[in-house]
Scaffold this active site. Structure first.
Site, PDB file in Angstrom:
ATOM      1  N   ASP A 153      74.137  64.306 -31.606  1.00 19.95           N
ATOM      2  CA  ASP A 153      72.891  64.166 -32.368  1.00 19.95           C
ATOM      3  C   ASP A 153      73.207  63.917 -33.843  1.00 19.95           C
ATOM      4  OD1 ASP A 153      70.008  64.637 -33.111  1.00 19.95           O
ATOM      5  OD2 ASP A 153      69.940  65.317 -31.037  1.00 19.95           O
ATOM      6  N   HIS A 226      66.925  66.694 -36.696  1.00 22.65           N
ATOM      7  CA  HIS A 226      66.812  66.445 -35.255  1.00 22.65           C
ATOM      8  C   HIS A 226      67.907  67.173 -34.480  1.00 22.65           C
ATOM      9  CE1 HIS A 226      66.867  64.041 -31.500  1.00 22.65           C
ATOM     10  NE2 HIS A 226      65.627  63.698 -31.787  1.00 22.65           N
ATOM     11  N   SER A 559      63.354  63.769 -26.704  1.00 18.25           N
ATOM     12  CA  SER A 559      64.481  64.420 -27.386  1.00 18.25           C
ATOM     13  C   SER A 559      64.365  65.929 -27.301  1.00 18.25           C
ATOM     14  CB  SER A 559      64.519  64.019 -28.866  1.00 18.25           C
ATOM     15  OG  SER A 559      65.114  62.774 -29.063  1.00 18.25           O
TER      16      SER A 559
END
Length: 779
Positions: A153, A226, A559
């Site tokens: 990520d 994220h 996600s």
């Protein structure tokens, strides 16, 4: 579009795939060169070479005429070498050099760099992981601490309380990873929770130029947020009092709170590039991860041209469970990514928690919506404010209705609540545009693309998001009333929402046209309004102009659903360390449920109609049942290779999956990929109408009580009769394998696929497989 027959979209799919492939390969070319991933046959390395790098360098030199005019040698062109999950390298080449390299001995494939995108509290309780009856099943064991999940990520924010390692045992001696240091990231930022942190940027820099270290950290530290959010969802330690501006208040924890995290930073401001992702997969397997969580996607290519597919095949061979997000391309059909059968492909669903808000018009009519706004500016619920919509049609958005940057005239919006259509630009950014133009509030209206699905955001001004139907009525009122007014009210957090779960409208859909016999997505997991840890360097809106900083943020996307499955897989792996990745996947799929909390079939947020396996796969994960599935459909690496043998791949294309093993196509699943021992059963009747009958075979492995008897039931279908033989499976020992056949006989060829289920039931367990019957249109 979603209501049309998916089989009639073959032509659309081909065009879409071609466009995606061209889009993927589009990178910034520096000095006429771009990055290629080169798969090599290690067994072809001549004896004079003592290591792979020497051999690879000689190959690059041979096609670049030994030394380029800039004085580069082969080593200068090589970005990475891969040697664990698969064998090969990433190198900078011109198109002509790449073509010459394809002709070299030992070169299996030369694939252009691909650009991937990120697929962007309450969930443990919603999944049953905090219920009283779960305590015994999920009681902490020492083995929980031995599972390491690799998260590919944007990095990690190590100071988050979600990565506190209090009470964790020493890092297992089998762990071979390390913590790389760099700007803002020191060795001490790792601990017994964050056991590894690495960065991969050579492919990114080769495509886009040097990373601007004023804008982002060239280290494992996460500036985007994220990666921190997904890592905490997988394995975050419990944090009491977690919330976002008071919303979703409670204890935040990951799915496997005692598992360990290894962060592999592969995504940067300009995206995520395949050469970096593949190096991370290769390194993660070498480091010793047991689970890989990859919330990224880059379109669909054939198996032999999909480098992530090839790398994850190698990870699967090494016993690593791989979970990937399905993508956020829904509700359009054929919008999936990451469809290889050895990958667990995860779609997104809602939970039973919401953040309600209301829009009250001057007519006194009230509409329900959602919001996470919490700021000093508040609109009085007892007062009405001027309302304006700048679009020309309440049913069809146009350029003026999206509230794009620079599109609003202060004379028209100052002091008013502005209606903005969802789409084109980020949702929170629309509110920022309204605020800068002097607007005092925003109503964000869904379009047909999103239907009635509502996603809450931490807006910069009072704002409420509403569904498409409500949006049309509000816009119609604003356009037809000379003095339209409204007010907005944000109501906080509520739980117990019904129906839930619901398939998220944005969640990418099947069918899997690469292989219609393999159902995708595999599963649903929570992916809407998920609270988890956040970076300390960016606002919850992700806007650089937003000064707010938070410890936790609420995000939506596949996600977010992917790490839920990764974390549950880590829990299962800790209880069953001898299970293969396929066995874990089977346990998740065969125990998944297909009814919501009103006991009705799962519905689709894009239209409230019942969803199908093309939307929800086998169903919604049920962790408590997955720990003890009774039976599993196991698949080994050779079985997956036999599946590839049915996919019209040439011997050289198959070679990218053989690494150093001597795999062959002696047994090819009776030439029917539907015979792969997959937990879902898909019968695909060909264009030839003379084919009336088809038999598929499955094998079940007993992982429950030693002695158990299972009886089968199968749902009825209009277009075919379905016969299962035998109708009873009697197991007498643990790990015993018993097989059965399913024969489909056509009664009438249906224009649309038919969906149903096959269930093996004992006195203690129920093992369900979705069943899909498809008749291809006659030629």
């Amino acid at each position: 579009m979603a209501n049309k027959n998916p089989l009639q979209k073959c032509f659309l799919f081909i065009i879409l795939s071609i466009n995606l492939i061209f889009l993927q390969a589009e990178t910034v070319q520096i000095s006429g060169k771009k990055t290629f991933v080169i798969h090599m046959d290690r067994s072809a390395m001549p004896s004079p070479y003592t290591n792979q790098l020497q051999w690879y360098s000689s190959k690059i030199n041979s096609v670049t005429q030994r030394k380029s005019q800039e004085g580069e040698e082969g080593n200068d062109r090589i970005l990475y070498t891969y040697q664990t999950a698969f064998h090969g390298l990433a190198a900078q080449l011109t198109e002509e050099e790449a073509e010459r390299l394809k002709e070299e001995d030992g070169v299996v494939a030369v694939i252009p760099e691909t650009r991937y995108e990120l697929h962007t509290t309450r969930s443990p309780t919603f999944l049953g992981l905090e219920r009283q009856e779960s305590e015994k099943v999920w009681a902490e064991r020492v083995t929980d601490h031995d599972v390491v999940v690799g998260v590919l990520d944007t990095g990690i924010w190590p100071e988050s309380e979600s990565f506190n390692d209090t009470g964790m045992s020493p890092v297992p001696s089998t762990w071979r990873g390390t913590c790389e240091t760099g700007k803002g990231f020191l060795k001490r930022n790792c601990n017994r929770k964050i056991v590894g942190a690495r960065v991969f940027y050579r492919g990114y820099e080769a495509a886009t130029g040097k990373i601007d270290e004023e804008l982002e950290y060239k280290s494992p530290r996460d500036k985007d947020g994220h990666g921190t959010h997904t890592a905490a969802t997988v394995a975050g330690s419990p944090v009491k009092g977690a919330n976002l501006f008071g919303f979703a208040y409670g204890t935040a924890r990951g799915m496997s709170p005692k598992a360990r995290v290894a962060a592999y930073k592969v995504c940067w401001v300009g995206g995520c590039f395949s050469s970096d992702i593949l190096s991370a997969v290769d390194q993660a397997v070498a480091d010793g991860v047991q689970v890989l969580s990859i919330s990224l996607g880059g379109g669909i290519s054939t198996y032999s041209r999909d480098s992530l597919s090839i790398a994850t095949f190698g990870a699967m061979e090494m016993g690593v469970f791989v979970s990937c997000s399905a993508g956020n391309g829904g509700p359009d059909p054929i919008s999936l990514t990451n469809v290889s059968p050895w990958i667990t492909t995860v779609g997104a669903s809602t939970m039973d928690r919401d953040f309600p808000a209301t829009v009250k018009l001057g007519t006194m009519r009230t509409f329900k919506g959602v919001s996470l706004y919490k700021g000093r500016a508040v609109l009085s619920k007892n007062k009405q404010y001027p309302l304006v919509y700048l679009g020309r049609n309440a049913s069809s958005p146009d350029p003026t209705s999206f509230c794009l940057d620079g599109a609003l005239d202060q004379r028209h919006v100052a002091g008013k609540i502005v209606i903005c259509d969802r789409g084109v630009s980020p949702r929170v950014q629309k509110g920022q545009v309204v605020k800068r133009a002097g607007g005092i509030g925003m109503i964000l209206t869904n379009t047909a693309t999103n239907g009635e699905e509502l996603v809450a955001d931490s807006h910069l001004l009072p704002a409420v998001a509403v569904g498409e139907k409500e949006g049309k009525l509000i816009k119609q009122y604003a356009m037809t009333s000379r003095k339209a007014t409204a007010t907005l009210e944000v109501l906080g957090t509520i739980i117990g929402i019904k129906p839930s779960p619901v398939v998220a409208a944005f969640s990418s859909r099947g069918p899997n046209f690469l292989s219609l016999e393999i159902l995708k997505p595999d599963l649903l997991a929570p992916g809407v309004n998920i609270l988890a840890a956040w970076t300390g360097d960016l606002a919850p809106s992700s806007l650089s102009s937003d000064p707010r900083r938070v410890k936790f943020n609420i995000l939506s996307g596949t996600s977010m659903s992917c790490p839920h499955v990764s974390g549950v897989a880590a829990l299962i792996r800790s209880r069953h360390p001898d299970w293969s990745p396929a066995a874990i996947k089977s346990a998740l799929m065969t125990t998944a449920y297909v009814h919501d909390n009103t006991l009705k079939p799962l519905t689709d947020a894009s239209g409230a109609a019942p969803s199908s396996p093309y939307d929800h796969g086998a169903g919604h994960i049920d962790p408590l049942k997955a720990i003890d599935p009774g039976l599993v459909y196991d698949i080994g690496p050779q079985d997956y290779f036999y599946f590839l043998c049915t996919q019209d791949l040439s011997p050289s294309q198959l070679k990218v999956f053989t690494k150093h093993s001597n795999r062959s196509c002696k047994h090819t699943l009776a030439k029917n990929p539907g015979n792969l021992n997959y937990p879902a059963i898909s019968a695909l009747f060909p264009e030839n109408t003379r084919v009336k009958s088809m038999t598929l075979r499955r094998t079940l492995t007993n992982v429950g009580p030693h002695i158990a008897s299972y009886k089968v039931s199968v749902s009825p279908f209009k277009g075919a009769s379905v016969t299962v033989q035998p109708k009873t499976l009697n197991f007498t020992t643990k790990h015993q394998k018993l097989s059965y056949t399913v024969t489909f006989t056509t009664r009438m060829r249906m224009k649309r696929p038919e969906f149903g289920g096959l269930v093996w039931k004992s006195t203690t367990h129920k093992v369900r497989s979705p069943v899909i019957i498809t008749w291809l249109p006659p030629l």
